[in-house]
Design an enzyme around this catalytic site. Structure first.
Site, PDB file in Angstrom:
ATOM      1  CB  CYS A  62      -5.400 -33.013  14.622  1.00  0.00           C
ATOM      2  SG  CYS A  62      -5.400 -34.579  14.857  1.00  0.00           S
ATOM      3  CB  ALA A  65      -8.802 -35.241  17.587  1.00  0.00           C
ATOM      4  NE  ARG A  96     -14.876 -36.836  22.783  1.00  0.00           N
ATOM      5  CZ  ARG A  96     -16.326 -36.849  22.514  1.00  0.00           C
ATOM      6  NH1 ARG A  96     -16.584 -37.998  21.819  1.00  0.00           N
ATOM      7  NH2 ARG A  96     -16.836 -35.828  22.596  1.00  0.00           N
ATOM      8  CG  HIS A 195     -16.289 -32.389  14.611  1.00  0.00           C
ATOM      9  ND1 HIS A 195     -16.311 -31.375  15.165  1.00  0.00           N
ATOM     10  CD2 HIS A 195     -15.582 -33.266  15.234  1.00  0.00           C
ATOM     11  CE1 HIS A 195     -15.843 -31.386  16.440  1.00  0.00           C
ATOM     12  NE2 HIS A 195     -15.494 -32.681  16.558  1.00  0.00           N
TER      13      HIS A 195
END
Lengths: 492, 74
Positions: A62, A65, A96, A195
């Protein structure tokens, strides 16, 4: 085995689509394609960046994220508050593997989880007060942090909290930057919009903070943008760029700091690794500060050499010589790696399904090992990603956008690749089918894979996965035909 | 009205970028392309068309502009 003709691949797609209801079939058909290098524009053959079908098992993330997990999270000396209920932050915490140097909890906060832990009353009465209190607590407990970002989770947008006002007020009180990011999970169709939102937040709240300030620059200043230092990737890239004579002023966002981000507008060239997640800010800097940007690819010696030369082309002869020197220095090492692993990996086929830049960037690295990529796809790529991918992939190979569990399984069953490169959600499905899988999100807890040093590790890891003796032991002993019987049959 | 960005590619041709939809495409024709008058109706490679208020040739590319959508291809 692998190499299907165009017709066969098309037939395969049709076969997989067969199970869907009419409407879903029509929609999914647009996202599956056979690669044709003659096509100039990807959207003529594949549709991307559309809402996932309800009911299918998509593996997208999403907007939260994309913003907290990818762009903002790795900035190590800031505290990233997951503003909302506790789960989003907790389950994405430290997953990550963005490596960094520093003392966690003192001056760096990369693997920690800060959350406002929303309860029912915060939803009903609003969470602004809680956020203000949280910021004060953070300031008291972690006085060495350089700034705070407020990463909104879904409820913030739903109840309409004014995090901007709280941030501005609190920033004045603690005299450090506080960046509100409107990355509520429900925005957009995937992490890709996250992003973009994160990039816009950097543009609006960070990038212009040192405009007009003195900076001792050199003609060789560059920044590395869009390398998240997974398993140390950015470090493996950075040493090559420094070795060729350039000065890396800033590195985003893996092992990055707020000060580095603020200094980025002072550089001469932005080096962009992950195009998908950081092109927005690169375009902005190109327009506002006149800094050109360049996409590069540090997977596999062929692409590294190409990229180093492309980077050097922006500078004078000193750097060009530097690039040649770096290439010449590492070439023998790479030849040794290829000599060792190529005979073991030659002709093996790979299917990829990842996000960001890897579905096209790692193809070169596999080709260096004489392996063949027979299918690739993006979780959240856009048209421009596929434009770039079409040229990298062979003709009549398979492209799949936002593939779901079912489709991917069917494709793998039919194409029978020797290796699948995808994520943890796919790993055990395929390994139980007898096909080795390497996680291409976290490098399967290995890495780095970028740069020359990374390629040696990459080659070893691929060999380790494919040549593991367990894959020949998939049939349990009680189902195996006794060898005597087989021999008797042969004799008869 | 949409915020767009016009940039030049390596060959010097105009490239259109629409951040909101993350649409990047080549500009195949532009109504006015002289130093004094620049802009007007632009046609994209994908068949879409936009209108930029004619203005003097921008000193530097890329440049962010407001553009009117005439015809968006899909």
């Amino acid at each position: 085995m692998s190499t299907l003709t165009r017709e066969e691949t098309e037939a395969l797609i049709q076969e997989v689509l067969e199970v869907y209801p009419e409407k879903a079939k029509k929609d999914r058909a647009k996202h599956l394609a056979v690669n044709d290098q003659a096509v100039e524009q990807s959207k003529k053959c594949i549709t991307s960046n559309r809402k996932s079908l309800p009911g299918v098992m998509t593996i997208r993330g999403c907007a939260y994220a994309g913003s907290k997990g990818v762009v903002w999270g790795p900035i190590k000396d800031m505290i990233h508050i997951s503003h909302g209920p506790v789960g989003c932050g907790q389950y994405s915490r430290a997953g990550r593997r963005n490596y960094y140097v520093g003392t966690t909890g003192i001056d760096t906060f990369g693997t920690m989880n800060f959350t406002s832990d929303f309860q029912e009353k915060d939803i009903v009465f609003g969470g602004d007060k809680k956020l203000a209190k949280l910021i004060n607590e953070v300031e008291m407990l972690f006085p060495l942090h350089k700034g705070i970002s407020v990463q909104s989770e879904c409820p913030i947008g739903l109840i309409g909290d004014d995090i901007e006002a709280v941030s501005k007020k609190a920033a004045k009180e603690i005299n450090k930057p506080i960046v509100p990011v409107r990355c509520e999970g429900f925005r957009g169709v995937s992490q890709s919009l996250g992003h973009h939102i994160a990039n816009d937040a950097i543009r609006d709240w960070v990038l212009d903070k040192r405009d007009g300030q003195q900076f001792e620059s050199t003609p060789y200043d560059v920044s590395i943008i869009g390398d998240y230092n997974i398993g140390g990737d950015a470090w493996a890239s950075r040493i090559l760029i420094e070795e060729m004579g350039l000065r890396v002023v800033s590195q985003w966002s893996g092992d990055g700091t707020l000060a580095e981000m603020e200094k980025t507008p002072k550089v001469k060239l932005n080096l962009l690794h992950c195009y998908r997640s950081m092109n927005y800010i690169s375009r902005h800097m190109e327009e506002k500060y006149g800094i050109p940007w360049l996409e590069y690819n540090f997977f596999g010696p062929t692409k590294i050499a190409e990229s180093l030369r492309a980077i050097a082309a922006f500078f004078d002869d000193k750097i060009k010589e530097g690039a040649e020197r770096v290439i010449a220095k590492y070439q023998p090492m790479m030849d040794a790696v290829i000599a060792k692993y190529k005979p073991r990996l030659q002709g093996k086929t790979v299917m990829l399904y990842v996000g960001g830049l890897r579905p096209r960037h790692v193809i070169g690295a596999y080709e260096d090992l004489a392996m063949e990529v027979i299918g690739t796809g993006y979780e959240f790529g856009h048209g421009d990603d596929y434009d770039r991918t079409i040229k990298e992939m062979g003709n009549a190979t398979l492209l799949y956008d936002d593939a779901n569990g079912f489709e991917l399984e069917e494709f793998v069953k039919r194409l029978k690749p020797d290796l699948v490169g995808s994520g943890i959600k796919e790993k055990y499905v395929f390994q139980k089918m007898g096909i080795p899988l390497r996680q291409m999100h976290s490098w399967d807890y290995s890495g780095p894979y970028h740069g020359y040093d990374g390629f040696a590790i990459f080659a070893r890891d691929m060999d380790m996965a494919i040549s593991n003796p367990c894959w020949s032991k998939q049939t349990p002993p009680w189902l195996k035909k006794p060898e005597v019987e087989v021999e008797l049959k042969k004799a008869a | 009205m949409a915020n767009i960005m016009v940039q030049k590619d390596a060959k010097g041709a105009y490239v259109f970028y629409l951040p909101k939809r993350d649409l990047e495409d080549a500009i195949v024709s532009m109504e006015f392309d002289t130093p004094e008058k620049w802009g007007g109706e632009i046609k994209l490679n994908n068949g879409g068309a936009y209108y930029i208020e004619p203005q003097a040739l921008p000193a530097r590319f890329p440049i962010s502009l407001r553009a009117k959508r005439i015809d968006a291809a899909e």
